[in-house]
Design a protein around this motif. Sequence first.
Motif, PDB file in Angstrom:
ATOM      1  N   TYR A   1       1.439   4.342  -5.086  1.00 12.44           N
ATOM      2  CA  TYR A   1       1.755   3.528  -3.657  1.00 12.44           C
ATOM      3  C   TYR A   1       0.525   3.131  -2.853  1.00 12.44           C
ATOM      4  CZ  TYR A   1       3.454   2.659   0.960  1.00 12.44           C
ATOM      5  OH  TYR A   1       3.791   1.943   2.116  1.00 12.44           O
ATOM      6  N   GLN A   2       0.480   1.965  -2.563  1.00  8.24           N
ATOM      7  CA  GLN A   2      -0.560   1.219  -2.250  1.00  8.24           C
ATOM      8  C   GLN A   2      -0.656   0.533  -1.075  1.00  8.24           C
ATOM      9  OE1 GLN A   2      -3.351  -2.444  -3.789  1.00  8.24           O
ATOM     10  NE2 GLN A   2      -3.328  -0.764  -5.222  1.00  8.24           N
ATOM     11  N   THR A   3      -1.496   0.679  -0.030  1.00 14.01           N
ATOM     12  CA  THR A   3      -1.321  -0.273   1.226  1.00 14.01           C
ATOM     13  C   THR A   3      -1.963  -1.489   1.172  1.00 14.01           C
ATOM     14  OG1 THR A   3      -3.607   0.418   2.021  1.00 14.01           O
ATOM     15  CG2 THR A   3      -2.059   2.124   2.570  1.00 14.01           C
ATOM     16  N   ALA A   4      -1.545  -2.179   2.378  1.00 10.42           N
ATOM     17  CA  ALA A   4      -2.189  -3.681   2.416  1.00 10.42           C
ATOM     18  C   ALA A   4      -3.771  -3.495   2.410  1.00 10.42           C
ATOM     19  CB  ALA A   4      -1.575  -4.514   3.513  1.00 10.42           C
ATOM     20  N   LEU A   5      -4.380  -4.673   2.418  1.00 14.73           N
ATOM     21  CA  LEU A   5      -5.659  -4.811   2.619  1.00 14.73           C
ATOM     22  C   LEU A   5      -5.972  -4.249   3.997  1.00 14.73           C
ATOM     23  CD1 LEU A   5      -8.523  -5.106   1.099  1.00 14.73           C
ATOM     24  CD2 LEU A   5      -8.156  -7.498   2.029  1.00 14.73           C
TER      25      LEU A   5
END
Length: 536
Positions: free
Chosen positions: A480-484
Motif C-alpha cells: 500500500y503506497q501513498t500519493a507523491l
Amino acid sequence: MTMIRFTFFALLLLAVNGARATVSLEVAADRLDDVSGSPVPAGSLVLLVADTDGDGLGQVVAGEVSLRSFLDGISGDDLIVHRSDLSGLGIPGAYGVATGGLELGGAGSGEWSEGDPLYLVWFPNLSLATGSVPSGESYGARVLGLTPVDGSNEAFTYVAPVNGGTFGGTPVPLTSTNLRSDLATSQSATAPTVVAPSAVSITESSATVGGQVAADNGGAVTLRGVVYSVASESVDPVIGGLGVSTLSAGGGSGVFSVVASDLSSGITYRYRAFATNVVGTGYSASAVFTTDAQLNLIGGLASVSREMHPGDLHRFRFTLDSSRFVNLSTTGAGLRARLYNSSGQLVAERTVSGNVAFSNLLLSSGTHALELFRDPGEGEALPYTLAVDASSQVQVRPDGAVGTSLTSLSGNNLYFPTAQQLSLTSANSQTVTGYITGTNRGNISDRILFQGSASDSYFSVIYYNQSGANITAQMTAGTYQTALMAPGSLAAWVRAAVTPSRRAVQLRRNRTFIIDLKSVFNTSATDRVSVLVNTR
C-alpha cells in the motif's frame, strides 16, 4: 590488364659549366606484354636512349648492325645512356633497374643534355651481352619524357596501351612479338595525402587516435601512424619534433588507428596522422583531444579553470557517497554540455553554446560524468571555469504517528527505534480502532509504503484507507503506497479495526500489531508504530 608499378632510381650527374650536378630520375614501369598478352621473358635486353637532337629514334634498314647503329640509323644522333636486362621481380615481364650515375655528355655528336627526349627500348630475344641486332629483330619502345633539369627530381609512370603503337612516328617493325610501345601517362610521385584525424575511447590515461591515408600519390606507403604532444608545446607536431611522441600503425593505405597510452589526466594533446612513402611524409590537419579528469569534491564542492580549443571535449567524473542535490555551472567560453548519471543515462543537456547552468539536480550515489565541449571551427583556445556544488544531501524521512483519532496522535517527530505505541482495550470481543498517519519529513518529494501485521486465530484486523476502502491485502503484503508527498506533507492515513475472538477474551490474550512506514525513494528509511490490543 592489371596495372602493376615498380619504382627505380637513377642518379644523373649533369655537367653544367664544368660542374657536376645531381638529378634523380624515378621510373615506375608496368609489365611489358606482347600482343597476345604474354609477358616479355626475363633477361631480355633493355636500353635507356636519349634522342640528342629531338628528331626521334633512327631505325635499322637491313642486315645485322650494332646496337648503336640500330638506334642511330641515318641521323647518327641517338645515345644509349644505359643498358640493363629485364630482371625477374616476382611479376612476369616487369622491368626494374637502377642505372647508377649517368653523366650529361658523350662522344662527338652523341652528347645529351637537359630536355632531350628519353626512350625505353627493349629486345625480347637479345641479352645484356648482345652487341649487335640481327636483321628484322623484334623490339619495342616507349617515350619516357624529357631529361630532367639540373637539380630536379622526376618520376614517370608508364602504362602499356591496348594496341600496338609507333616508334618515332613510324609503325614499329616487329616480326614475332609486336610489343606495345605508346606512352600512356607521365606523373611525379609526391608524399601521401592524409586526412580525417580522429580521437576516440578517451580515458584519463589513454586514447585511440588515427586517421586515413587517402592517397599514396605514386609511392607505396611504408609507414603510417600518429604524432602527438602536449598542446602547449607544439602547434603542428612532426616526427622527431621536440616533445613529440610517434605511434606506428605499419604501412598501407586507408583508415588506421593506434592507442596512445601513459597519458596524463586532464591534459590537452595536439596530434596529427601521418604517412610516409619514398618521396617523403604527409600529415593530416592538426587536431586536439583532452584526457578525462576526476573531480575531487571537498565538502561537496569543486572548482576548476581551464582553456578549451575549438572542437574539443572535456570530460569530468565525480563520485557521490550518497544521494545529493547537485548544481553545475560554467562561466567564460561558450560551451555545450551533457550530464550522465552513474547508470550512463543522460539526465541534463545544454544544446546551444553559452554558460552552463544545471541546478538542483537529484543524483544518487555513484560516479557521474559531465561532458563540456566547444563547437568546431577556427579560433584560439578560450578560458572557462567550472563550479560544482554537491554539498546538499538528500534526506528521506517517513514519520509515523498513531492515535485513537486524527486529532489525538502521538509519535510525530519521533523515529524508530523510539517506541510509538497506542494501547487499546477490547471488552467482550468488541472492535477497537486505531489511526496511523504518515508524514514526509524529508527534503524531497516522496511516497510512503505502509505494511501492517496480519490477523491470527485470536485477533482479526481490517485496514481501511481514508476513503473507506478495505486495503487489508495491500497492507499485509507491504504494497500500500501513498500519493507523491511534498516535503512536510501529511498525505495519507490508515485506520486499523481489530476484533478479538471470544477465545482470546476467555484467555485474556493481548496482541501487538506493528505498522512499518517506508520511503519509496530509499526503502531503508523506515519508521515504525504499533497498536497494543488488550482483552477483558
